[in-house]
Structures are given as structure tokens and as C-alpha cells.
Write a protein that holds these residues in place. Structure first.
Motif, PDB file in Angstrom:
ATOM      1  N   PHE A 119      81.413  86.260 101.723  1.00 28.67           N
ATOM      2  CA  PHE A 119      81.520  85.219 102.751  1.00 28.67           C
ATOM      3  C   PHE A 119      80.335  84.266 102.653  1.00 28.67           C
ATOM      4  CE2 PHE A 119      80.737  83.137 106.686  1.00 28.67           C
ATOM      5  CZ  PHE A 119      81.989  82.771 107.152  1.00 28.67           C
ATOM      6  N   LEU A 120      79.127  84.814 102.552  1.00 30.24           N
ATOM      7  CA  LEU A 120      77.924  83.983 102.456  1.00 30.24           C
ATOM      8  C   LEU A 120      77.998  83.083 101.227  1.00 30.24           C
ATOM      9  CD1 LEU A 120      75.105  83.219 103.512  1.00 30.24           C
ATOM     10  CD2 LEU A 120      74.196  85.136 102.172  1.00 30.24           C
ATOM     11  N   TYR A 121      78.469  83.614 100.124  1.00 29.84           N
ATOM     12  CA  TYR A 121      78.607  82.828  98.898  1.00 29.84           C
ATOM     13  C   TYR A 121      79.572  81.662  99.125  1.00 29.84           C
ATOM     14  CZ  TYR A 121      79.148  81.902  93.881  1.00 29.84           C
ATOM     15  OH  TYR A 121      79.167  81.315  92.639  1.00 29.84           O
ATOM     16  N   PHE A 122      80.718  81.946  99.726  1.00 24.76           N
ATOM     17  CA  PHE A 122      81.690  80.884 100.015  1.00 24.76           C
ATOM     18  C   PHE A 122      81.100  79.853 100.975  1.00 24.76           C
ATOM     19  CE2 PHE A 122      85.683  83.707  99.190  1.00 24.76           C
ATOM     20  CZ  PHE A 122      85.408  83.702  97.838  1.00 24.76           C
ATOM     21  N   TYR A 123      80.368  80.320 101.973  1.00 20.14           N
ATOM     22  CA  TYR A 123      79.753  79.412 102.940  1.00 20.14           C
ATOM     23  C   TYR A 123      78.769  78.470 102.237  1.00 20.14           C
ATOM     24  CZ  TYR A 123      76.877  77.730 106.770  1.00 20.14           C
ATOM     25  OH  TYR A 123      76.180  76.923 107.635  1.00 20.14           O
ATOM     26  N   LEU A 124      77.941  79.026 101.372  1.00 20.28           N
ATOM     27  CA  LEU A 124      76.958  78.199 100.662  1.00 20.28           C
ATOM     28  C   LEU A 124      77.629  77.241  99.686  1.00 20.28           C
ATOM     29  CD1 LEU A 124      74.162  80.848 100.068  1.00 20.28           C
ATOM     30  CD2 LEU A 124      74.093  78.910 101.648  1.00 20.28           C
ATOM     31  N   LEU A 125      78.712  77.675  99.056  1.00 23.58           N
ATOM     32  CA  LEU A 125      79.465  76.770  98.189  1.00 23.58           C
ATOM     33  C   LEU A 125      80.033  75.605  99.013  1.00 23.58           C
ATOM     34  CD1 LEU A 125      81.396  79.254  95.859  1.00 23.58           C
ATOM     35  CD2 LEU A 125      79.612  77.626  95.168  1.00 23.58           C
ATOM     36  N   ALA A 126      80.588  75.924 100.181  1.00 25.83           N
ATOM     37  CA  ALA A 126      81.134  74.881 101.055  1.00 25.83           C
ATOM     38  C   ALA A 126      80.033  73.941 101.519  1.00 25.83           C
ATOM     39  CB  ALA A 126      81.841  75.514 102.252  1.00 25.83           C
ATOM     40  N   LYS A 127      78.888  74.506 101.836  1.00 22.51           N
ATOM     41  CA  LYS A 127      77.741  73.702 102.267  1.00 22.51           C
ATOM     42  C   LYS A 127      77.335  72.715 101.171  1.00 22.51           C
ATOM     43  CE  LYS A 127      73.206  74.721 104.237  1.00 22.51           C
ATOM     44  NZ  LYS A 127      72.274  75.805 104.535  1.00 22.51           N
ATOM     45  N   ALA A 128      77.513  73.138  99.919  1.00 19.85           N
ATOM     46  CA  ALA A 128      77.192  72.286  98.774  1.00 19.85           C
ATOM     47  C   ALA A 128      78.332  71.325  98.441  1.00 19.85           C
ATOM     48  CB  ALA A 128      76.857  73.150  97.558  1.00 19.85           C
ATOM     49  N   GLY A 129      79.443  71.411  99.207  1.00 20.05           N
ATOM     50  CA  GLY A 129      80.555  70.487  99.005  1.00 20.05           C
ATOM     51  C   GLY A 129      81.595  70.937  98.002  1.00 20.05           C
ATOM     52  N   ASP A 130      81.575  72.191  97.611  1.00 18.61           N
ATOM     53  CA  ASP A 130      82.537  72.719  96.632  1.00 18.61           C
ATOM     54  C   ASP A 130      83.875  72.983  97.326  1.00 18.61           C
ATOM     55  OD1 ASP A 130      84.077  74.199  94.836  1.00 18.61           O
ATOM     56  OD2 ASP A 130      82.354  75.329  94.084  1.00 18.61           O
ATOM     57  N   ARG A 131      84.813  72.090  97.147  1.00 21.90           N
ATOM     58  CA  ARG A 131      86.115  72.178  97.823  1.00 21.90           C
ATOM     59  C   ARG A 131      86.995  73.310  97.272  1.00 21.90           C
ATOM     60  NH1 ARG A 131      86.543  69.154 101.685  1.00 21.90           N
ATOM     61  NH2 ARG A 131      88.776  69.424 101.942  1.00 21.90           N
ATOM     62  N   SER A 132      86.651  73.862  96.116  1.00 19.80           N
ATOM     63  CA  SER A 132      87.458  74.951  95.557  1.00 19.80           C
ATOM     64  C   SER A 132      87.420  76.188  96.454  1.00 19.80           C
ATOM     65  CB  SER A 132      86.988  75.304  94.147  1.00 19.80           C
ATOM     66  OG  SER A 132      85.733  75.961  94.186  1.00 19.80           O
ATOM     67  N   VAL A 133      86.470  76.230  97.377  1.00 19.61           N
ATOM     68  CA  VAL A 133      86.348  77.361  98.291  1.00 19.61           C
ATOM     69  C   VAL A 133      87.615  77.531  99.126  1.00 19.61           C
ATOM     70  CG1 VAL A 133      85.078  78.215 100.305  1.00 19.61           C
ATOM     71  CG2 VAL A 133      83.848  77.260  98.386  1.00 19.61           C
ATOM     72  N   VAL A 134      88.280  76.428  99.450  1.00 21.45           N
ATOM     73  CA  VAL A 134      89.497  76.491 100.270  1.00 21.45           C
ATOM     74  C   VAL A 134      90.504  77.446  99.650  1.00 21.45           C
ATOM     75  CG1 VAL A 134      91.487  75.157 101.092  1.00 21.45           C
ATOM     76  CG2 VAL A 134      89.193  74.193 101.246  1.00 21.45           C
ATOM     77  N   ASN A 135      90.631  77.412  98.323  1.00 22.89           N
ATOM     78  CA  ASN A 135      91.596  78.264  97.629  1.00 22.89           C
ATOM     79  C   ASN A 135      91.166  79.726  97.580  1.00 22.89           C
ATOM     80  OD1 ASN A 135      93.109  75.943  97.063  1.00 22.89           O
ATOM     81  ND2 ASN A 135      91.918  75.568  95.210  1.00 22.89           N
ATOM     82  N   LYS A 136      89.908  80.004  97.880  1.00 16.92           N
ATOM     83  CA  LYS A 136      89.385  81.367  97.803  1.00 16.92           C
ATOM     84  C   LYS A 136      89.288  82.036  99.173  1.00 16.92           C
ATOM     85  CE  LYS A 136      86.548  80.009  93.879  1.00 16.92           C
ATOM     86  NZ  LYS A 136      85.188  79.780  93.419  1.00 16.92           N
ATOM     87  N   LEU A 137      89.429  81.270 100.241  1.00 15.35           N
ATOM     88  CA  LEU A 137      89.227  81.823 101.584  1.00 15.35           C
ATOM     89  C   LEU A 137      90.198  82.941 101.941  1.00 15.35           C
ATOM     90  CD1 LEU A 137      88.225  78.772 103.780  1.00 15.35           C
ATOM     91  CD2 LEU A 137      86.809  80.694 103.041  1.00 15.35           C
ATOM     92  N   SER A 138      91.325  83.018 101.252  1.00 14.93           N
ATOM     93  CA  SER A 138      92.270  84.106 101.520  1.00 14.93           C
ATOM     94  C   SER A 138      91.668  85.468 101.167  1.00 14.93           C
ATOM     95  CB  SER A 138      93.571  83.889 100.751  1.00 14.93           C
ATOM     96  OG  SER A 138      93.304  83.902  99.360  1.00 14.93           O
ATOM     97  N   GLU A 139      90.585  85.479 100.413  1.00 20.65           N
ATOM     98  CA  GLU A 139      89.909  86.726 100.047  1.00 20.65           C
ATOM     99  C   GLU A 139      89.085  87.291 101.214  1.00 20.65           C
ATOM    100  OE1 GLU A 139      87.680  86.263  96.378  1.00 20.65           O
ATOM    101  OE2 GLU A 139      89.174  84.838  95.631  1.00 20.65           O
ATOM    102  N   ILE A 140      88.910  86.493 102.251  1.00 15.81           N
ATOM    103  CA  ILE A 140      88.160  86.900 103.437  1.00 15.81           C
ATOM    104  C   ILE A 140      89.158  87.156 104.563  1.00 15.81           C
ATOM    105  CG2 ILE A 140      86.400  86.186 105.127  1.00 15.81           C
ATOM    106  CD1 ILE A 140      85.225  86.446 102.310  1.00 15.81           C
ATOM    107  N   PRO A 141      89.044  88.281 105.273  1.00 12.94           N
ATOM    108  CA  PRO A 141      89.968  88.534 106.392  1.00 12.94           C
ATOM    109  C   PRO A 141      89.895  87.401 107.429  1.00 12.94           C
ATOM    110  CG  PRO A 141      88.683  90.509 105.886  1.00 12.94           C
ATOM    111  CD  PRO A 141      88.093  89.386 105.074  1.00 12.94           C
ATOM    112  N   ASN A 142      91.032  87.082 108.025  1.00  9.01           N
ATOM    113  CA  ASN A 142      91.102  85.976 108.978  1.00  9.01           C
ATOM    114  C   ASN A 142      90.175  86.154 110.171  1.00  9.01           C
ATOM    115  OD1 ASN A 142      92.908  84.440 107.512  1.00  9.01           O
ATOM    116  ND2 ASN A 142      94.686  85.447 108.432  1.00  9.01           N
ATOM    117  N   ASP A 143      89.986  87.375 110.611  1.00  7.57           N
ATOM    118  CA  ASP A 143      89.161  87.621 111.795  1.00  7.57           C
ATOM    119  C   ASP A 143      87.705  87.938 111.454  1.00  7.57           C
ATOM    120  OD1 ASP A 143      89.641  90.083 110.647  1.00  7.57           O
ATOM    121  OD2 ASP A 143      90.107  91.094 112.535  1.00  7.57           O
ATOM    122  N   TYR A 144      87.302  87.689 110.202  1.00  7.67           N
ATOM    123  CA  TYR A 144      85.959  88.035 109.757  1.00  7.67           C
ATOM    124  C   TYR A 144      84.916  87.137 110.413  1.00  7.67           C
ATOM    125  CZ  TYR A 144      82.119  89.662 107.046  1.00  7.67           C
ATOM    126  OH  TYR A 144      80.927  90.223 106.705  1.00  7.67           O
TER     127      TYR A 144
END
Length: 166
Positions: A119-144
């Protein structure tokens, strides 16, 4: 000597009171009497937290890097170092740190820490503007919910919001 749950509560209380000499005295005693790898890892973990709470980020990073082999879950030291680097404003350093974390390899045995690291990795990627994170968010539980070093909660919605701002 393993730090008992009572010892940990005492250390946490002393940290809140900023009684650093008492904190380090307890940790020094634990280090001097550590018998097992787990004892040593627990002492290193709590010492790194004390350094972080005092703003001694470089000391915390050095300790975690020097003692990383003590931790059965290697995601843990990588995650803490990345959080410290992020807090210090080194987003790229934090991303590099997390890219070295064995997230997928530890997912089964250490799910809680591995998913938090992911999750932290995805958050930091998003913070850096990496839009590919959207396609990876399904790897994190919805209620996380990720808890930051400052005690704030972050969710997948925060990641989406970051991406929408960039």
C-alpha cells in the motif's frame, strides 16, 4: 532478555513523555541481555522508533539497515526506512527502498506487513504521479487502511485523490 509487553508499554509511555534517557536505558539493558535473534530484532525495532520520534532519521535508517538481517520479515525494515525517507521529503529514496522490499515473496507468511508495504509503495507511486497505480489497486483490499507514522489513516480513496490532483 526479551522486551516483554509490559516493557514495551513502559517504553511507549516514556516516549510520549519524551523521557529519552529512560527509554535508552531500558533498550540498552534489553540489548545487553538479548539472547535470541527475536530479542535483538525487537530491541532494534524499538530503538529505531525512538530515534524516529526524536527526529534522528539518519540514525534510525542506519540502525535498520545494519540490523535488517535480524528481522524475519524483510518488508518491515524496508517499510520503516521508506516511511522515514518520505517524512524527510525524499520520495524517490522511499520508492527505491520499497522497490527492494520482497513484498510478494513475504505476502503469505507476513501478510499484514507485506500488504502495508505494498500500500505504501502504491501511495508513493501515486504521490509521484504514476497513474499506472490505478490498475494495481485491486491488489489492495477495498476496506484497507494504512496508518502513517503520524497516526493518520490512508485508504485507496486517498491514492485516487492524489492521482486526480496530479
Amino acid at each position: 532478555m526479551q522486551l516483554s509487553d509490559d516493557d514495551i508499554r513502559k517504553i511507549q509511555k516514556l516516549m510520549r513523555e519524551k523521557a529519552w534517557s529512560s527509554v535508552y536505558s531500558l533498550l540498552d539493558e534489553a540489548r545487553d541481555h538479548a539472547l535470541t535473534r527475536e530479542d535483538k530484532a525487537r530491541e532494534a525495532y524499538w530503538r529505531s522508533i525512538a530515534f524516529i520520534k526524536q527526529g534522528q532519521y539518519q540514525k534510525a535508517i542506519e540502525l535498520l539497515r545494519d540490523d535488517s538481517a535480524l528481522f524475519y520479515c524483510q518488508c518491515l525494515p524496508h517499510k520503516i526506512i521508506a516511511e522515514v525517507l518520505d517524512k524527510a521529503g525524499d520520495d524517490q529514496g522511499a520508492l527505491r527502498e520499497l522497490s527492494a522490499a520482497p513484498i510478494e515473496q513475504e505476502m503469505e507468511e507476513f501478510y499484514g506487513i507485506a500488504i502495508d508495504t505494498k500500500f505504501l509503495y502504491f501511495y508513493l507511486l501515486a504521490k509521484a504521479g504514476d497513474r499506472s497505480v490505478v490498475n494495481k489497486l485491486s491488489e489492495i483490499p477495498n476496506d484497507y487502511r494504512h496508518i502513517t507514522m503520524d497516526g493518520k489513516f490512508l485508504t485507496k480513496a486517498n491514492i485516487i485523490s492524489l492521482l486526480n490532483r496530479n
